[in-house]
Every structure is written in C-alpha cells, then in structure tokens.
Design a protein around this motif. Structure first.
Motif, short mmCIF file in Angstrom:
data_model
loop_
_atom_site.label_atom_id
_atom_site.label_comp_id
_atom_site.label_asym_id
_atom_site.label_seq_id
_atom_site.Cartn_x
_atom_site.Cartn_y
_atom_site.Cartn_z
N ALA A 1 0.96 -1.44 0.00
CA ALA A 1 0.15 0.25 -0.02
C ALA A 1 0.98 1.27 -0.08
N ALA A 2 1.74 1.25 0.73
CA ALA A 2 2.91 2.48 0.74
C ALA A 2 3.45 2.61 -0.72
N GLY A 3 4.01 1.51 -1.20
CA GLY A 3 4.49 1.83 -2.56
C GLY A 3 3.56 2.12 -3.47
N LEU A 4 2.33 1.67 -3.67
CA LEU A 4 1.58 2.08 -4.47
C LEU A 4 0.72 3.42 -4.40
N MET A 5 0.97 3.98 -2.98
CA MET A 5 0.20 5.35 -2.88
C MET A 5 1.38 6.32 -3.45
N VAL A 6 2.65 5.92 -3.36
CA VAL A 6 3.74 6.70 -3.77
C VAL A 6 3.58 6.92 -5.40
N ALA A 7 3.25 5.54 -5.86
CA ALA A 7 3.15 5.48 -7.50
C ALA A 7 1.93 6.49 -7.72
N LEU A 8 0.92 6.50 -6.80
CA LEU A 8 -0.19 7.20 -7.30
C LEU A 8 -0.03 8.76 -7.19
N ALA A 9 0.74 9.11 -6.21
CA ALA A 9 1.29 10.41 -6.10
C ALA A 9 2.00 10.93 -7.46
N PHE A 10 2.70 10.22 -8.22
CA PHE A 10 3.56 10.71 -9.27
C PHE A 10 3.14 10.42 -10.51
N SER A 11 1.84 9.53 -10.69
CA SER A 11 1.12 9.32 -11.87
C SER A 11 0.34 10.30 -12.52
N GLU A 12 0.27 10.56 -13.82
CA GLU A 12 -0.33 11.66 -14.30
C GLU A 12 -1.29 10.97 -15.46
N HIS A 13 -1.25 9.82 -15.88
CA HIS A 13 -2.06 9.20 -16.99
C HIS A 13 -3.36 8.52 -16.10
N LEU A 14 -4.53 8.75 -16.64
CA LEU A 14 -5.43 8.30 -15.94
C LEU A 14 -5.85 6.85 -15.98
N ALA A 15 -5.44 6.37 -16.91
CA ALA A 15 -5.51 4.78 -17.10
C ALA A 15 -4.52 4.00 -16.23
N VAL A 16 -3.43 4.38 -15.77
CA VAL A 16 -2.62 4.16 -14.85
C VAL A 16 -3.14 4.31 -13.26
N ILE A 17 -3.64 5.50 -13.19
CA ILE A 17 -4.41 6.02 -11.92
C ILE A 17 -5.37 4.93 -11.65
N ALA A 18 -6.09 4.46 -12.65
CA ALA A 18 -7.29 3.52 -12.59
C ALA A 18 -6.91 2.22 -11.92
N VAL A 19 -5.90 1.81 -12.57
CA VAL A 19 -5.00 0.34 -12.28
C VAL A 19 -4.64 0.55 -10.90
N LEU A 20 -3.80 1.54 -10.60
CA LEU A 20 -3.22 1.87 -9.25
C LEU A 20 -4.36 1.81 -8.24
N ALA A 21 -5.53 2.45 -8.62
CA ALA A 21 -6.41 2.65 -7.70
C ALA A 21 -7.32 1.34 -7.19
N ALA A 22 -7.04 0.54 -8.14
CA ALA A 22 -7.91 -0.55 -8.11
C ALA A 22 -6.91 -1.61 -7.12
N LEU A 23 -5.51 -1.61 -7.41
CA LEU A 23 -4.70 -2.14 -6.50
C LEU A 23 -4.61 -1.86 -5.33
N VAL A 24 -4.88 -0.48 -5.04
CA VAL A 24 -4.97 0.11 -3.68
C VAL A 24 -5.87 -0.48 -2.86
N GLY A 25 -7.10 -0.55 -3.54
CA GLY A 25 -8.21 -1.28 -2.95
C GLY A 25 -7.97 -2.39 -2.60
N VAL A 26 -7.25 -3.47 -3.20
CA VAL A 26 -6.99 -4.72 -2.70
C VAL A 26 -6.05 -4.65 -1.61
N VAL A 27 -5.01 -4.00 -1.45
CA VAL A 27 -4.02 -4.14 -0.53
C VAL A 27 -4.64 -3.07 0.67
N HIS A 28 -5.65 -2.42 0.52
CA HIS A 28 -6.29 -1.61 1.51
C HIS A 28 -7.13 -2.53 2.38
N SER A 29 -7.74 -3.48 1.79
CA SER A 29 -8.77 -4.21 2.50
C SER A 29 -7.96 -5.73 2.82
N MET A 30 -7.11 -5.97 2.42
CA MET A 30 -6.29 -7.30 2.85
C MET A 30 -6.20 -7.29 4.46
#
Length: 417
Positions: free
Chosen positions: A92-121
């Motif tokens: 989650a910490a690594g994905l949050m850093v990636a979200l902070a610096f991501s600009e493309h919406l498609a990449v942000i969407a994928v990262l958001a889904a992955l953050v959802g996974v690791v936030h609920s685990m």
C-alpha cells in the motif's frame, strides 16, 4: 481514583501486549488513510477527469476492496497474520507513492484498483490475530477498543485530509504512504506471528473439507452475515441517502457535517463505556436491541424536517451502532473454526462493500419514488434484522458450543497424529 482504575480494568485491562501493538498499528493506519477520501476531487481538480470518469476510478478502488478482502482472508490463514499484514502495508505504501506521481488516468485507475486490494487485505488478518492472542473472556473489550480506534483514526484522517488537500495533493498521497509505512514498522518490530497450526477440527462439526467454500456454505454463519448486511445497509444511509434527504428538507451541507460529526464524537467519547454496560446480557439480545435502536433512529427521519430532529435521530442510531460493535465482532470470531478464522473474517467483511453498493443504488430509487416514506422502509429493515437476531441466537449458540467441543478434543490429540 479507585473507581477510575476499576473502569480502566473493565474497559482495557488484561489484554496482552501483542493486542496493543496490533491496536496501535490499526490506529496509525486509519489515521493516515486519508488520500482515497479525496480521490474523486483529486481526479477532477488535478488530473482533469470528468465526474463520470472519476466515479469509475473510485468504483475500481471499491471493486479492488472486495477482492482484497477475500484474498486477505485466504493469505492470513495460509501465510500467517503477520506476513499478510506486512505485505499489504508495504504494498500500500509503494502504490500510494506511485499514485502521487502518476499522471495518466489509465495508470491511476489500475493503481486505484490495486490500492483497493491492499487496503482491504489487512482487515481479516487484524481481526484473526486479535482472536488468536486475546482470551475468549476478554474479546468483547478487545473488539470494542478496535472499533473505537477505527473511528478515532477515521476522525483524525478526515481532519488531516482536508488540510493536506488544500495545501498539496502530492503531500496528501506521500503522508498517507508514510503513515502506512509507520504502521508496517510497528507490526514488523512488535507483532509476532500469531497463527498456530492446529489439527483440523471442522470435519468433526460439519463433515466438510476446510476452505473458503466452507465459510460460503455455512448456513449458521451466513445467516449472521446476512443480518450484519442489513445492519450495514442501515449504517450506509448516513453517507449515501441522508445527505439527499437533508438537501430536500432545505438544509445546508454544513448541517449534514454537524450530524456526522455528532455521531463520531459520541463514538469516540462513549464507546469505551460499552463493554461494562452490555456484559450481563446475551449477545443476541444486545444485537436485537442495538438494531432496533438503529431502526428507530432512521425511521424517525420520516418526520424530520429540521436540524434538531436529525441530531436527535443521530443520537439514537449511533447508540445502536456503539452497542452492536463488540458482540457483532465477537460472534463472528466465535463462529469461525480456528483453522479458517481469517477466511471467515473475509466473508464477513464482504458485507460492507456490498452494502455500500446496495444502499445508494436502491436507496436513491426508494427516496425518489417514496419520498420520506423511504425511512419507514429503512426502519422496517432494521426491525427485521432485530427479529432475526432473536430467532438466530439459539442456533448460533449451539454452533459455537459444537466448535468449542471440537477444538477441545483436537487439543487432546498427541502431536504428530
């Protein structure tokens, strides 16, 4: 002073050190988990996304959360609680850093889904670890403290999120990542692995091979999950349908904020007094009363047309939520066989994402077509859940007794057999 010491012993005494480190990790995690609260605003204000696209990305986060809940339960029973918690927090910490610096919406969407996974685990692993280390007689107070820490952390997160979002979205994501990493450090340094390999006891009770499907076919457990789902649908009204109803009554957004803040303040101030209050009563009776109070509070909104009535109703349903939290968690733990503890937790936690979809989807239609009578429907659901707890209480107690007897027999089996 003596009375204060007695209250502290009744509220938090006798809990092992590992529990308090788990509790600290949970509090740090929730207090720092604020970036996703502003995800839709970040997408529209900083990344130029339309409202509909932002909604899809936020939905991807929710879908990831449902998958992460099940994944976390399976991994916590296979890898162990500590390993699952560490993996989820570090990812989650690594994905949050990636979200902070991501600009493309498609990449942000994928990262958001992955953050959802690791936030609920972590949720199933946290609860399973608490059950592992806390004696049965003290679990009610442990779950009460867990609920209190969760709400305190969310209150802190809401305050910090607003300040950081106004200052910098980049800071919002990076501070969130730092808080998640801090929780991982606490777990890594202070929380041992709590999973112990036991002889399989469930076959003696149900005659089935243990696995995730066992939880999904356990009728007694699924009845309890269904009743919890109804409670979650009621709870979700405050964040989905109630703001619309208050707007229709001519109330400003600040009025909604006051109602929500009152509920949070009541939980933070009063939750620690709940265990001693409910201790003499059967869990099914407490859940029936608590769900009945929630039904009464939401049903009262049928006649609410001003802020005072909304505040009064909020007091009633918040008291119901406070009473429900400890027995709800304890019954969930009691119904889970030791070797499937986290899997059962993961199925239980699916009720919340499911309710977060059903409550606004059906509630919006109900409010549109029924108007204020929508709240009579909500109150009716609460009364159905209250009656369900009364009827389901005896079978649950018999199931728990059977599991305890099987666990005691397994404990007498010599090592290696």
């Amino acid at each position: 002073m003596r009375g204060l010491r007695r209250w502290w012993d009744d509220t938090a005494g006798g809990l092992p050190a590992t529990f308090w480190y788990l509790w600290s990790g949970l509090l740090i995690n929730r207090a720092g988990a604020f970036a996703m609260l502003f995800l839709s605003l970040y997408l529209t204000a900083a990344r130029g996304a339309s409202a509909s696209l932002a909604g899809l990305v936020v939905g991807a986060y929710g879908a990831g959360g449902a998958a992460g809940t099940l994944l976390g339960g399976v991994l916590a029973d296979r890898w162990g609680r500590r390993s699952t918690l560490l993996a989820a927090h570090l990812a989650a910490a690594g994905l949050m850093v990636a979200l902070a610096f991501s600009e493309h919406l498609a990449v942000i969407a994928v990262l958001a889904a992955l953050v959802g996974v690791v936030h609920s685990m972590p949720s199933p692993a946290f609860v399973a670890a608490i059950v592992d280390v806390v004696p049965e007689a003290r679990r009610s107070r442990a779950f009460n403290l867990q609920f209190w820490a969760f709400n305190l952390g969310m209150a802190v997160a809401s305050l910090l999120a607003g300040v950081l979002a106004e200052a910098s979205f980049l800071a919002l994501f990076l501070v969130d990542a730092a808080a998640t990493l801090a929780a991982a450090v606490v777990i890594a340094l202070k929380v041992p692995e709590t999973l112990t390999r036991r002889p399989v006891t469930l076959r003696a009770v149900a005659g089935r091979r243990p696995g995730l499907h066992t939880a999904l076919t356990d009728r007694t457990f699924l009845t309890f999950v269904g009743l919890t789902f109804l409670l979650a649908v009621l709870t979700m009204q405050t964040s989905t349908i109630m703001p619309l109803a208050m707007r229709d009554d001519g109330l400003r957004p600040t009025a909604y904020g006051i109602v929500v803040a009152l509920g949070g303040a009541l939980i933070v101030a009063g939750q620690l007094f709940v265990p001693r209050l409910i201790e003499p009563y059967r869990k099914s009776a407490v859940l029936a009363v608590s769900t009945g109070l929630m039904a009464l509070g939401f049903g009262a909104l049928t006649v609410a047309d001003g802020l005072p009535l909304y505040l009064g109703a909020a007091v009633v349903w918040t008291v119901g939520q406070m009473l429900a939290a400890p027995p709800n968690a304890q019954i969930n733990a009691d119904l889970a066989p030791p070797e499937l503890r986290a899997r059962y937790q993961s199925v239980f936690y699916l009720t919340f994402p499911a309710a977060s979809f059903v409550a606004p989807a059906l509630g919006g239609l109900s409010l549109q077509h029924l108007g204020e009578r929508h709240w009579l429907v909500v109150g009716g659901l609460g009364l159905v859940a209250a009656a369900g707890h009364v009827l389901a209480g005896p079978p649950r107690e018999r199931r728990v007794a059977a599991l305890r007897a099987a666990a005691e027999r397994a404990a007498t089996v010599p090592a290696g057999r």
